[in-house]
Design a protein around this motif. Sequence first.
Motif, short mmCIF file in Angstrom:
data_model
loop_
_atom_site.label_atom_id
_atom_site.label_comp_id
_atom_site.label_asym_id
_atom_site.label_seq_id
_atom_site.Cartn_x
_atom_site.Cartn_y
_atom_site.Cartn_z
N LEU A 453 -45.78 -12.56 -95.59
CA LEU A 453 -46.37 -12.96 -94.31
C LEU A 453 -46.37 -14.48 -94.10
CD1 LEU A 453 -49.16 -10.30 -94.34
CD2 LEU A 453 -47.54 -10.61 -92.48
N ALA A 454 -45.68 -15.19 -94.99
CA ALA A 454 -45.66 -16.64 -94.88
C ALA A 454 -44.87 -17.08 -93.65
CB ALA A 454 -45.04 -17.23 -96.15
N PHE A 455 -45.35 -18.12 -93.00
CA PHE A 455 -44.64 -18.66 -91.84
C PHE A 455 -43.55 -19.64 -92.25
CE2 PHE A 455 -46.85 -17.82 -87.65
CZ PHE A 455 -47.40 -16.64 -88.09
N ASP A 456 -43.44 -19.88 -93.55
CA ASP A 456 -42.33 -20.71 -94.03
C ASP A 456 -41.70 -19.96 -95.20
OD1 ASP A 456 -44.42 -20.81 -95.74
OD2 ASP A 456 -44.69 -22.97 -95.68
N GLY A 457 -40.41 -20.09 -95.37
CA GLY A 457 -39.76 -19.36 -96.45
C GLY A 457 -39.06 -18.12 -95.94
N ASN A 458 -38.48 -17.40 -96.87
CA ASN A 458 -37.62 -16.27 -96.53
C ASN A 458 -38.45 -15.05 -96.12
OD1 ASN A 458 -35.40 -14.72 -96.22
ND2 ASN A 458 -34.68 -14.86 -98.33
N SER A 459 -38.93 -15.05 -94.88
CA SER A 459 -39.80 -13.96 -94.42
C SER A 459 -39.57 -13.74 -92.93
CB SER A 459 -41.26 -14.35 -94.64
OG SER A 459 -41.60 -15.42 -93.78
N ALA A 460 -39.94 -12.55 -92.46
CA ALA A 460 -39.80 -12.28 -91.03
C ALA A 460 -40.64 -13.25 -90.18
CB ALA A 460 -40.15 -10.84 -90.72
N PRO A 461 -41.92 -13.47 -90.54
CA PRO A 461 -42.71 -14.37 -89.68
C PRO A 461 -42.06 -15.75 -89.51
CG PRO A 461 -44.16 -13.21 -91.19
CD PRO A 461 -42.75 -12.85 -91.59
N GLN A 464 -39.26 -15.18 -87.04
CA GLN A 464 -39.85 -14.89 -85.72
C GLN A 464 -40.47 -16.16 -85.13
OE1 GLN A 464 -42.33 -11.76 -87.34
NE2 GLN A 464 -41.29 -10.19 -86.12
N TYR A 465 -41.09 -16.94 -86.01
CA TYR A 465 -41.73 -18.16 -85.56
C TYR A 465 -40.68 -19.16 -85.06
CZ TYR A 465 -44.70 -22.30 -85.67
OH TYR A 465 -45.38 -23.43 -85.32
N THR A 466 -39.56 -19.22 -85.76
CA THR A 466 -38.48 -20.11 -85.32
C THR A 466 -37.99 -19.68 -83.93
OG1 THR A 466 -37.82 -20.31 -87.63
CG2 THR A 466 -36.23 -21.05 -85.98
N HIS A 467 -37.88 -18.36 -83.76
CA HIS A 467 -37.47 -17.85 -82.45
C HIS A 467 -38.47 -18.25 -81.37
CE1 HIS A 467 -37.60 -14.71 -79.27
NE2 HIS A 467 -36.31 -14.96 -79.24
N ALA A 468 -39.77 -18.05 -81.66
CA ALA A 468 -40.81 -18.40 -80.69
C ALA A 468 -40.77 -19.90 -80.37
CB ALA A 468 -42.19 -18.01 -81.23
N ARG A 469 -40.46 -20.68 -81.39
CA ARG A 469 -40.37 -22.12 -81.20
C ARG A 469 -39.23 -22.47 -80.24
NH1 ARG A 469 -40.22 -25.58 -86.59
NH2 ARG A 469 -41.08 -27.52 -85.81
N ALA A 528 -32.20 -19.81 -89.23
CA ALA A 528 -33.52 -20.41 -89.02
C ALA A 528 -33.63 -21.73 -89.78
CB ALA A 528 -34.62 -19.43 -89.44
N ARG A 529 -33.09 -21.74 -90.99
CA ARG A 529 -33.17 -22.97 -91.79
C ARG A 529 -32.33 -24.09 -91.20
NH1 ARG A 529 -32.32 -21.23 -97.45
NH2 ARG A 529 -30.63 -22.70 -97.23
N GLU A 530 -31.11 -23.75 -90.76
CA GLU A 530 -30.26 -24.78 -90.14
C GLU A 530 -30.93 -25.32 -88.87
OE1 GLU A 530 -28.11 -26.23 -91.59
OE2 GLU A 530 -27.16 -24.88 -93.02
#
Length: 578
Positions: A453-461, A464-469, A528-530
């Motif tokens: 559930l982390a908002f950073d690192g290899n996770s869906a949130p 998803q957060y990058t997308h929302a951003r 997302a990382r790039e």
Amino acid sequence: MEYALERLRVQCAELLAATGLVKADAVTLTDPKPNIPADLAFPCFQAARAAGINNPAEFAAKLAGAVQIPADALIGKVEAAGPFVNISVNPSNFTTDVLSEVLKLGEDYGKGDSGAGQTLTIDFSSPNIARKMHVGHLRSTVIGNSIRKILKFLGYNVIADNHLGDWGTQFGSLLAAHDLWGWSEKINENPIEELVEIYARFHKASEEDPKLRDLARDWFRRLEEGDVKARELWKWMVDITLLEFAKTYARLGVTFDLQHGESFYEPMLDEVVKEAQDKGVAKVEPSGAISVGFDEKLPSYLLRKQDGATLYQTRDIATCIYRWREYQPDRNIYVVGQEQKLHFQQVFETVRLMGYTEIAERSVHIPFGKITDAQGQRFSMRRGTAIFLDEVLDEALERARAVIAEKIAEGKTDLTADEQEYASQIISVGAVIFNDLYQDPGRDIRFDWDKMLAFDGNSAPYIQYTHARCCSILRKAGETPQNADYKILASSEEQAVVKQLARFPQVVKRAGLEFLPALIAEWTYGLAREFARFYHEIPVLEAASPELRAARLGLVAAVATNLRNGLALLGIKAPERM
Ligand code: ARG
């Protein structure tokens, strides 16, 4: 459909061949080693030999020197390095092509036609009636659903079948239990729990009183013979369980084309057993049971018990033959835990021995491992040892709500209560799905809630957060400029994003060929990382000129679209606000 990266490869072959030094079909391109600043490499060993030049480095230099690159080509630079010819894109042309492609195609970007004209059957989820879905079914559902979406995206005609466990001697026990005790009031409130309980109670009672086993056997016989009362009660159990399953599938966003279940094949079983006997594949044991043996190759198993009852195996043989007759699939795929490896070997081998060689060869079992906790121990939820799918989703939801509440408290987001709840739902389901899909399916997967559930690192949130951003940047900009001048996106950060976007179609193709959603999960995280690197270094809304601002907004829009596409193929939604 040919995407920029594929066109680049074709152009490479054409331009190298135009030198007259090598034939186009002899140009086999590879990925350069990570430390080489190029996009494609042509190892010249064979071509040098074919041209009668002993030293491949000499040939590479000659070839690179002879290539003529037109100004509008996707290729920018061709250089020899030892025995290799390294090829780099023309950043202006390549960027323009890739971004126009992504923005024009939108949710269709990455779609392929390699599966056109081919039919696939895929068997996944397949829980048992009168039981709760456990984490094994979670894995099958999530992996199967993603594979199905990927294959559809590649143009295959995919038939998704939920092979419900809705037949078998356990229904004899349930019917006998009902005969003895009836249902309790709980049945309407919590039907599955009551069915599980009454089954366990019957099982225990029959250990003390073996006569109950005869009663269960008799009820299963009545069911198989079509006794009206037995069928009615059975049908009711199936329906009430399916209503519960439907809620779980809705949470996960999973649907099926078929939901035949094992019972569907019941009318075909006598014929299947007879055919296996006639073809010398099955034989009658002294006990009266009917078995299939394979010499040393595999252990033998039963097609029919001594009391006449059929088995899980019998119904899978019938299923396989039915799918062949009905659909002639190019592949018949089963997404089932690795503990059933032997079962599928036996099924496929039996079908082959019965003469259905095509379907035997086209059938594949895609196995997966167990779910463990963060320490690698067999996973157990708070309440006990059995792990049920709904409990996993409930736990994830609770934790996602807490994470969102924390963000609100920190003043990091300003969602309304409804938006918070919506985001929590999507994040929790996404986290559970992604945690499964990014890992190697053959291995056990770990459930580390904090990481998931982390908002950073290899996770869906995080994704998803990058997308929302991205969506938030576009909202603030007030518009997504059309046809900006993308060739000015020349920084290494921008180029890295563009190249990752360009790779998507080819990653989808490979994920389909290898039945491996993990490739898409990895790619999506990579994008997302790039994007994070880009956004950290390069101003978008505050760009130095209106042209740069417009082009960068186009890049942001392309990233949003493609994060959405990648997640969608995994079965994960991407909220616009988080
Ligand atoms: N119902 C089975 C179980 O829960 C899985 C069925 C998988 N599909 C099949 N065709 N055997 O273990």
